[in-house]
Design a protein around this motif. Structure first.
Motif, short mmCIF file in Angstrom:
data_model
loop_
_atom_site.label_atom_id
_atom_site.label_comp_id
_atom_site.label_asym_id
_atom_site.label_seq_id
_atom_site.Cartn_x
_atom_site.Cartn_y
_atom_site.Cartn_z
N LEU A 1 -8.66 -6.74 -6.73
CA LEU A 1 -8.51 -6.12 -8.12
C LEU A 1 -7.55 -7.03 -9.06
O LEU A 1 -7.90 -7.17 -10.19
N PHE A 2 -6.42 -7.38 -8.42
CA PHE A 2 -5.53 -8.22 -9.30
C PHE A 2 -6.16 -9.55 -9.41
O PHE A 2 -5.86 -10.14 -10.59
N ILE B 1 -10.51 -0.92 -5.33
CA ILE B 1 -9.94 0.32 -6.13
C ILE B 1 -10.64 1.42 -5.59
O ILE B 1 -9.99 2.65 -5.48
N SER B 2 -11.83 1.37 -4.94
CA SER B 2 -12.46 2.74 -4.55
C SER B 2 -11.80 3.10 -3.47
O SER B 2 -11.77 4.44 -3.08
N MET C 1 4.98 -1.93 -2.09
CA MET C 1 3.98 -2.16 -3.21
C MET C 1 3.33 -3.36 -2.78
O MET C 1 1.99 -3.73 -2.95
N SER C 2 4.19 -4.39 -2.37
CA SER C 2 3.57 -5.85 -1.97
C SER C 2 2.53 -5.71 -0.68
O SER C 2 1.61 -6.40 -0.50
N GLN C 3 2.58 -4.48 0.08
CA GLN C 3 1.78 -4.23 1.10
C GLN C 3 0.24 -4.50 0.66
O GLN C 3 -0.72 -4.66 1.27
N ALA C 4 0.14 -3.73 -0.55
CA ALA C 4 -1.14 -3.65 -1.32
C ALA C 4 -1.63 -5.00 -1.64
O ALA C 4 -2.98 -4.86 -2.11
N LEU C 5 -0.67 -5.93 -1.59
CA LEU C 5 -1.47 -7.41 -2.00
C LEU C 5 -1.69 -8.17 -0.72
O LEU C 5 -2.41 -9.32 -1.03
N ARG C 6 -1.43 -7.66 0.45
CA ARG C 6 -2.08 -8.11 1.47
C ARG C 6 -3.50 -8.19 1.68
O ARG C 6 -4.29 -7.09 1.50
N SER C 7 -4.21 -9.48 2.00
CA SER C 7 -5.67 -9.34 1.99
C SER C 7 -6.10 -8.55 3.33
O SER C 7 -7.53 -7.97 3.26
N HIS D 1 -0.68 -11.01 -10.47
CA HIS D 1 -1.84 -11.66 -10.36
C HIS D 1 -1.75 -13.04 -9.59
O HIS D 1 -2.25 -13.75 -8.75
N ALA D 2 -0.58 -13.99 -9.91
CA ALA D 2 -0.10 -15.19 -9.40
C ALA D 2 0.35 -14.85 -7.99
O ALA D 2 -0.09 -15.75 -7.19
N ALA D 3 1.00 -13.81 -7.65
CA ALA D 3 1.39 -13.63 -6.37
C ALA D 3 0.29 -13.52 -5.42
O ALA D 3 0.22 -13.90 -4.24
N ALA D 4 -0.79 -12.68 -5.89
CA ALA D 4 -1.93 -12.54 -5.12
C ALA D 4 -2.91 -13.67 -4.99
O ALA D 4 -3.24 -13.95 -3.88
#
Length: 363
Positions: A125-126, A181-182, A110-116, A52-55
């Motif tokens: 989501l996070f 998430i959808s 995995m961190s690719q999914a934290l990119r806006s 969450h903090a990374a996001a």
């Protein structure tokens, strides 16, 4: 995104891999001392807050152009360098980020999914699940178990959906989180089911319309209607570009009425938000708008009967804490549909946790 369909592994392979993973995890828990095994599980709560903090800090966005040294990254996101190093040390150990030989930080799968800006982003989501609002509710899980009721009315003076409507910062974050998430299930759904066989699809509670837009982009003869509350669909005109002749928006409450004339009615992640009584009311409203040949397509997680870990068991507790709803087994859905005037005709598994339950109006 159509090419992504070929990248979805066959369901038997996914199930075999899942069984293998669960078996290894269960073996580990049984081999180590019990107090160590449960402590390891408890520590995962710290990991979720670290993600969450990374996001929140936008670390993934700051690494899109390439690796950065700790000093460069700390300056880019305006944080303390020592604090950043300590956060990244944990995240790197779980492959959420990577550290190059020169010490610079880089993105991983995995961190690719934290990119806006990622095609499938989970950043919102996070941000929602790690937010102070959400954490506050989950600290009262024991109260929800004790009473069997959501904790929101006692903490906030109202239920979640009323709170989200009154506090649009939370409501908009929740809407974006659910949209993000959808997107995870869109390709598996389209690979598993032929939505294009219907002339008109009505997406009940369709939010920003991500699923229906994908269906219409791939099915040139299909028309669509997105139906949701007025405050939810305000962002839709941007997404309707290129589909304005086949995609329309209607607003209202699915407890009162839904658009008529659909060949199929999609209820994606709607029924689980509500109690059996409320879910039956929603389904009866949909039933009253349907012609005899129409179908209702309920897209939900279906709880398994086994005792292995499953995403639905986590989300079921989320429903207990924050809503009046619950996750359901296939038998639960069959009974709910029968009481609501439907006959369950097909149960279609997908490569995602979601299952498509197709039902027709009962004679």
């Amino acid at each position: 995104m159509a090419s992504a369909l070929s990248k979805i592994p066959p369901l038997p392979l996914l199930r075999a891999l899942g069984l293998f993973r669960d078996g290894l995890a269960a073996l580990h828990r049984r081999l180590v001392p019990g107090h160590i095994a449960i402590l390891e599980l408890q520590m995962t709560g710290f990991l979720t807050q670290a993600i969450h903090a990374a996001a929140q800090l936008g670390i993934a966005d700051a690494l899109v152009e390439g690796p950065r040294s700790p000093v460069e990254l700390a300056r880019a996101i305006e944080v303390n360098e020592d604090g950043l190093r300590r956060l990244m040390r944990l995240l790197i150990s779980f492959d959420i980020f990577a550290q190059k030989r020169d010490g610079s930080y880089a993105l991983t799968g995995m961190s690719q999914a934290l990119r806006s800006d990622s095609p499938v982003t989970l950043r919102d989501l996070f941000l929602f699940f790690g937010s102070e609002y959400h954490r506050k509710h989950w600290t009262h899980l024991a109260d929800a178990v004790r009473t069997g009721h959501a904790v929101g009315p006692a903490l906030d003076g109202m239920g979640f959906f009323e709170y989200a409507a009154a506090h649009r910062d939370i409501g908009e974050l929740f809407d974006r989180a659910m949209t993000s998430i959808s997107t995870l299930s869109t390709e598996p759904l389209l690979a598993a089911y032929d939505f294009g066989r219907f002339g008109t699809l009505v997406d009940i509670g369709g939010g920003e319309g991500s699923l229906l837009v994908e269906i219409l982009q791939r099915s040139a003869m299909t028309r669509g209607v997105i139906f949701d509350l007025p405050e939810v669909v305000t962002a839709l005109p941007v997404q309707l570009a290129g589909l304005a002749d086949r995609l329309t928006v209607d607003t209202g409450s699915f407890f009162e009425s839904v658009p008529k004339g659909g060949d199929a009615y999609i209820l994606k992640h709607i029924i689980h938000d509500w109690s059996d009584e409320e879910a039956e009311r929603i389904l009866r409203t949909v039933r009253s708008a349907m012609e005899p040949a129409a179908r209702v397509l309920i897209i939900e997680i279906v709880l398994p009967e086994h005792h292995r870990p499953h995403a639905g068991k986590f989300i079921d507790l989320e429903m207990l804490v924050n809503a009046t709803g619950r996750e359901r087994t296939e038998a639960d859905f069959r009974n709910l549909l029968t009481r609501s005037g439907f006959t369950l005709t097909r149960v279609v598994p997908t490569a995602a946790p979601d299952v498509i339950l197709e039902a027709r109006p009962a004679p």
